[in-house]
Every structure is written in C-alpha cells, then in structure tokens.
Design an enzyme around this catalytic site. Sequence first.
Site, PDB file in Angstrom:
ATOM      1  CB  CYS A 108      -0.899  -0.022   1.240  1.00 26.75           C
ATOM      2  SG  CYS A 108      -2.021   1.379   1.328  1.00 26.75           S
ATOM      3  CG  HIS A 150      -5.590  -2.632  -0.997  1.00 23.37           C
ATOM      4  ND1 HIS A 150      -4.550  -3.181  -0.277  1.00 23.37           N
ATOM      5  CD2 HIS A 150      -5.362  -1.292  -1.018  1.00 23.37           C
ATOM      6  CE1 HIS A 150      -3.747  -2.200   0.131  1.00 23.37           C
ATOM      7  NE2 HIS A 150      -4.209  -1.041  -0.313  1.00 23.37           N
ATOM      8  CD  GLU A 151      -6.485   0.884  -4.024  1.00 24.34           C
ATOM      9  OE1 GLU A 151      -6.568   1.903  -3.327  1.00 24.34           O
ATOM     10  OE2 GLU A 151      -5.435   0.228  -4.119  1.00 24.34           O
ATOM     11  CG  HIS A 154      -7.340   2.769   1.048  1.00 24.27           C
ATOM     12  ND1 HIS A 154      -6.493   3.068   2.084  1.00 24.27           N
ATOM     13  CD2 HIS A 154      -6.612   2.049   0.167  1.00 24.27           C
ATOM     14  CE1 HIS A 154      -5.293   2.542   1.833  1.00 24.27           C
ATOM     15  NE2 HIS A 154      -5.342   1.919   0.679  1.00 24.27           N
TER      16      HIS A 154
HETATM   17 NI    NI Z   1      -3.659   0.954  -0.158  1.00 27.72          NI
END
Ligand code: NI
Length: 183
Positions: A108, A150-151, A154
């Site tokens: 990341c 993953h995004e 966020h």
């Molecule tokens: Ni990330």
Amino acid sequence: MAILKIARMGHPILATPAALVSDPTAPEIRRLVNDMVETMADANGAGLAAPQVHVPLRVVVFQAPGALTEDPGLAGAEAFDHTASLTVLINPEIAVIDHVIEGGWEGCLSVPGLRGWVERPAHIRYRGFGLDGRVIERSARGFHARVVQHECDHLEGRLYPARMKDLSRLVFESEICHFLEPA
Ligand code: NI
C-alpha cells in the site's frame, strides 16, 4: 495535473470513512481523478483511493495488468476477469459471489516499504460510476478482485494490516524473498 502528497498510516484521514460523491461528472471530480492517476503512476502503485491523497470522497483508481497466467489456454475469456485496464470507480459497491477465500501479498502506498499476506474473498462483483456518470459493473477475481477490495477498504477507513490474521506475515519488501517459493 499534479502529483499529490500521499497520507501514511497513522494519519487520521486514512481511518475515516469517506463520503459519497454527489455528482460523479463534476469537473472537480475529474480534476481529482486526473491527479490521482498521475500520483499513482508516479508512485508505481496498482491502485489509489481518494483518502490516501487527503480527500475524504468515495473515489478509487486502479489497474490489474494482464499476462498473469503462463497457460496460453487461459489467455482468453477464462482469464478475462483477472485483469482490468485503468479504471476510475466512484461510489463503488462490492458483492461477494461465493465463499472462496484466497491469500495474497499486498502492499500500500500509505504503508511504504511493507508487504502483508491478506486473505480475501476470491470472487466478487463490483459496481460504481465512471467519470461520465455511467454505471460500471464487473465481476473480478485474482489480483483484480484483490485490488478493488483493497482500494474500497480505504473508503471505509481500513488499511490492509487490519485485515491480516497472522502479523508474522507483515514483512519488509526486502525480506519477502524468504516467503516466496523458489522459481
Ligand atoms: Ni492501499
């Protein structure tokens, strides 16, 4: 276009859920996305979420390059949802297709220098809006499914270490060789 400063783990913006974008076609969203794409390319990342550049909105950009399989028989439709060209997704939603879980190494841009082994659903569908306001809807697996999850994490204020079950697999990039199968 501009290269934006990337927030690093510990900055409160990375722990704050992001807000819905009211108009995906607004010029300021296009400007934000252009800057995010430039920032991601400059940092050599596969994905970037707006909170990582200090903007608390539900916007992500990502790409899942092809050629992940060495079996030419899988290069056609079979492998298609493993890959995605550069995609902008506004107000994304994810649905898990089945119960298959897959582990993989993640990094990341907000957690520089580290890699972690994260287990996630292997098959998803996702939906969101593009910059033209049209709906984007796709199924994804492999790295493609991983980068989208993953995004989108966020946008909920969640970094990948919070998804890890075994922190002994949170390692420096330079040491990951000890965990990889010899070629
Ligand atoms: Ni990330």
